[in-house]
Design a protein around this motif. Structure first.
Motif, PDB file in Angstrom:
ATOM      1  N   LEU A   3      24.176 -14.060   5.730  1.00 51.93           N
ATOM      2  CA  LEU A   3      23.646 -13.723   4.410  1.00 51.93           C
ATOM      3  C   LEU A   3      24.438 -12.563   3.822  1.00 51.93           C
ATOM      4  O   LEU A   3      24.794 -11.626   4.543  1.00 51.93           O
ATOM      5  N   ASP A   4      24.698 -12.625   2.514  1.00 51.24           N
ATOM      6  CA  ASP A   4      25.404 -11.512   1.870  1.00 51.24           C
ATOM      7  C   ASP A   4      24.418 -10.399   1.532  1.00 51.24           C
ATOM      8  O   ASP A   4      23.207 -10.544   1.727  1.00 51.24           O
ATOM      9  N   ALA A   5      24.907  -9.286   1.031  1.00 50.87           N
ATOM     10  CA  ALA A   5      24.082  -8.101   0.768  1.00 50.87           C
ATOM     11  C   ALA A   5      22.961  -8.394  -0.223  1.00 50.87           C
ATOM     12  O   ALA A   5      21.828  -7.912  -0.050  1.00 50.87           O
ATOM     13  N   VAL A   6      23.231  -9.177  -1.254  1.00 49.98           N
ATOM     14  CA  VAL A   6      22.208  -9.500  -2.259  1.00 49.98           C
ATOM     15  C   VAL A   6      21.109 -10.357  -1.623  1.00 49.98           C
ATOM     16  O   VAL A   6      19.914 -10.127  -1.841  1.00 49.98           O
ATOM     17  N   GLU A   7      21.496 -11.337  -0.814  1.00 51.11           N
ATOM     18  CA  GLU A   7      20.514 -12.199  -0.143  1.00 51.11           C
ATOM     19  C   GLU A   7      19.674 -11.393   0.846  1.00 51.11           C
ATOM     20  O   GLU A   7      18.451 -11.590   0.928  1.00 51.11           O
ATOM     21  N   ILE A   8      20.308 -10.486   1.575  1.00 54.22           N
ATOM     22  CA  ILE A   8      19.565  -9.630   2.518  1.00 54.22           C
ATOM     23  C   ILE A   8      18.538  -8.790   1.770  1.00 54.22           C
ATOM     24  O   ILE A   8      17.382  -8.670   2.194  1.00 54.22           O
ATOM     25  N   LYS A   9      18.943  -8.224   0.652  1.00 54.87           N
ATOM     26  CA  LYS A   9      18.029  -7.380  -0.129  1.00 54.87           C
ATOM     27  C   LYS A   9      16.819  -8.196  -0.616  1.00 54.87           C
ATOM     28  O   LYS A   9      15.685  -7.738  -0.545  1.00 54.87           O
ATOM     29  N   LYS A  10      17.052  -9.407  -1.088  1.00 56.11           N
ATOM     30  CA  LYS A  10      15.964 -10.281  -1.536  1.00 56.11           C
ATOM     31  C   LYS A  10      15.041 -10.629  -0.366  1.00 56.11           C
ATOM     32  O   LYS A  10      13.815 -10.587  -0.497  1.00 56.11           O
ATOM     33  N   LEU A  11      15.638 -10.965   0.768  1.00 52.84           N
ATOM     34  CA  LEU A  11      14.851 -11.328   1.945  1.00 52.84           C
ATOM     35  C   LEU A  11      13.993 -10.155   2.416  1.00 52.84           C
ATOM     36  O   LEU A  11      12.810 -10.317   2.717  1.00 52.84           O
ATOM     37  N   GLU A  12      14.585  -8.972   2.456  1.00 58.80           N
ATOM     38  CA  GLU A  12      13.830  -7.786   2.859  1.00 58.80           C
ATOM     39  C   GLU A  12      12.684  -7.502   1.895  1.00 58.80           C
ATOM     40  O   GLU A  12      11.598  -7.111   2.312  1.00 58.80           O
ATOM     41  N   TYR A  13      12.905  -7.726   0.617  1.00 56.90           N
ATOM     42  CA  TYR A  13      11.850  -7.522  -0.377  1.00 56.90           C
ATOM     43  C   TYR A  13      10.688  -8.484  -0.118  1.00 56.90           C
ATOM     44  O   TYR A  13       9.523  -8.100  -0.187  1.00 56.90           O
ATOM     45  N   LEU A  14      11.023  -9.736   0.198  1.00 53.20           N
ATOM     46  CA  LEU A  14       9.979 -10.737   0.463  1.00 53.20           C
ATOM     47  C   LEU A  14       9.139 -10.394   1.694  1.00 53.20           C
ATOM     48  O   LEU A  14       7.927 -10.582   1.691  1.00 53.20           O
ATOM     49  N   LEU A  15       9.798  -9.923   2.734  1.00 55.40           N
ATOM     50  CA  LEU A  15       9.119  -9.733   4.018  1.00 55.40           C
ATOM     51  C   LEU A  15       8.466  -8.366   4.199  1.00 55.40           C
ATOM     52  O   LEU A  15       7.573  -8.212   5.016  1.00 55.40           O
ATOM     53  N   SER A  16       8.920  -7.383   3.432  1.00 56.42           N
ATOM     54  CA  SER A  16       8.373  -6.034   3.614  1.00 56.42           C
ATOM     55  C   SER A  16       7.028  -5.892   2.910  1.00 56.42           C
ATOM     56  O   SER A  16       6.690  -6.653   2.017  1.00 56.42           O
ATOM     57  N   GLU A  17       6.293  -4.895   3.328  1.00 60.05           N
ATOM     58  CA  GLU A  17       5.002  -4.575   2.721  1.00 60.05           C
ATOM     59  C   GLU A  17       5.287  -3.740   1.473  1.00 60.05           C
ATOM     60  O   GLU A  17       5.947  -2.715   1.542  1.00 60.05           O
ATOM     61  N   THR A  18       4.817  -4.184   0.334  1.00 65.06           N
ATOM     62  CA  THR A  18       5.136  -3.552  -0.939  1.00 65.06           C
ATOM     63  C   THR A  18       4.820  -2.063  -0.972  1.00 65.06           C
ATOM     64  O   THR A  18       5.630  -1.266  -1.428  1.00 65.06           O
ATOM     65  N   PHE A  19       3.649  -1.669  -0.479  1.00 65.44           N
ATOM     66  CA  PHE A  19       3.227  -0.282  -0.586  1.00 65.44           C
ATOM     67  C   PHE A  19       3.538   0.563   0.641  1.00 65.44           C
ATOM     68  O   PHE A  19       3.263   1.749   0.661  1.00 65.44           O
ATOM     69  N   GLU A  20       4.079  -0.053   1.685  1.00 65.71           N
ATOM     70  CA  GLU A  20       4.406   0.691   2.903  1.00 65.71           C
ATOM     71  C   GLU A  20       5.779   0.270   3.439  1.00 65.71           C
ATOM     72  O   GLU A  20       5.885  -0.274   4.540  1.00 65.71           O
ATOM     73  N   PRO A  21       6.849   0.520   2.681  1.00 66.94           N
ATOM     74  CA  PRO A  21       8.174   0.073   3.127  1.00 66.94           C
ATOM     75  C   PRO A  21       8.634   0.732   4.427  1.00 66.94           C
ATOM     76  O   PRO A  21       9.462   0.177   5.140  1.00 66.94           O
ATOM     77  N   GLN A  22       8.090   1.873   4.777  1.00 67.01           N
ATOM     78  CA  GLN A  22       8.470   2.556   6.011  1.00 67.01           C
ATOM     79  C   GLN A  22       7.986   1.806   7.254  1.00 67.01           C
ATOM     80  O   GLN A  22       8.431   2.084   8.358  1.00 67.01           O
ATOM     81  N   LYS A  23       7.094   0.854   7.081  1.00 65.60           N
ATOM     82  CA  LYS A  23       6.571   0.069   8.205  1.00 65.60           C
ATOM     83  C   LYS A  23       7.349  -1.230   8.388  1.00 65.60           C
ATOM     84  O   LYS A  23       6.863  -2.169   9.019  1.00 65.60           O
TER      85      LYS A  23
END
Length: 192
Positions: free
Chosen positions: A64-84
């Protein structure tokens, strides 16, 4: 009808040429270990539940390229607790029990997650499976991980991953089966 069959055959040939990449893993802390009922049942088996996290096991056809990784991380991360959320486990030391869907079947959750990835222009992702990880501490030398695992997963549709998931290509050897002579021996056959 013929054109649909022709299209399917072309897709199948294309899929056979895919070189699937090693799985990408992301982790998100979870509160699964805080369930009072689970805490009590685990204690009865001789375990303390220290922490829990979800592991997202992602398979793609290429890196995955950097843009795809960023999108994937956004989908999988917790919106209000990115540190988790992160690319490595939050656990250190102690025993880990990991359970999730059997590799032989793509889960409904995976189908939906892949569909979402494709709709936001990450077509390289072909499978995402979510496993649950529990950080545990045995309180007695007789504490059994297999007994604990029965509390946290459905043995019919899920299994334990002692070393996590490294590929979706490995399949466990089916458990052996035997015939139970219920008609000949009745209830005693079930108890033996």
């Amino acid at each position: 009808r013929y054109s649909g069959l022709k299209h399917f055959s072309r897709l199948l040939r294309k899929a056979q040429h895919w070189k699937l990449m090693a799985l990408l893993h992301y982790y998100r802390l979870a509160d699964l270990h805080l369930s009072p009922a689970l805490v009590k049942q685990a204690a009865d088996l001789g375990f303390t539940l220290l922490n829990s996290e979800l592991c997202f096991n992602i398979q793609s056809t290429s890196t995955l390229d950097a843009v795809e990784i960023k999108k994937l991380e956004y989908l999988l991360s917790e919106t209000f607790e990115p540190q988790k959320f992160g690319p490595s486990t939050f656990f250190s030391g102690n025993a880990v029990l990991e359970v999730g869907p059997r590799q032989q079947f793509t889960s409904a959750w995976s189908t939906n997650a892949v569909s979402i990835c494709h709709s936001i222009d990450i077509p390289k992702v072909v499978r995402i499976e979510k496993t649950r990880r529990y950080q545990v501490q045995p309180m007695t030398p007789h504490a059994s991980m297999s007994m604990l695992s029965q509390l946290v997963h459905d043995r019919m549709t899920e299994c334990v991953y002692p070393n996590g998931i490294s590929t979706f290509q490995q399949h466990r050897k089916p458990e052996s089966w035997s015939t139970v002579p219920v008609m000949a021996k009745g209830r005693k056959a079930l108890e033996d």
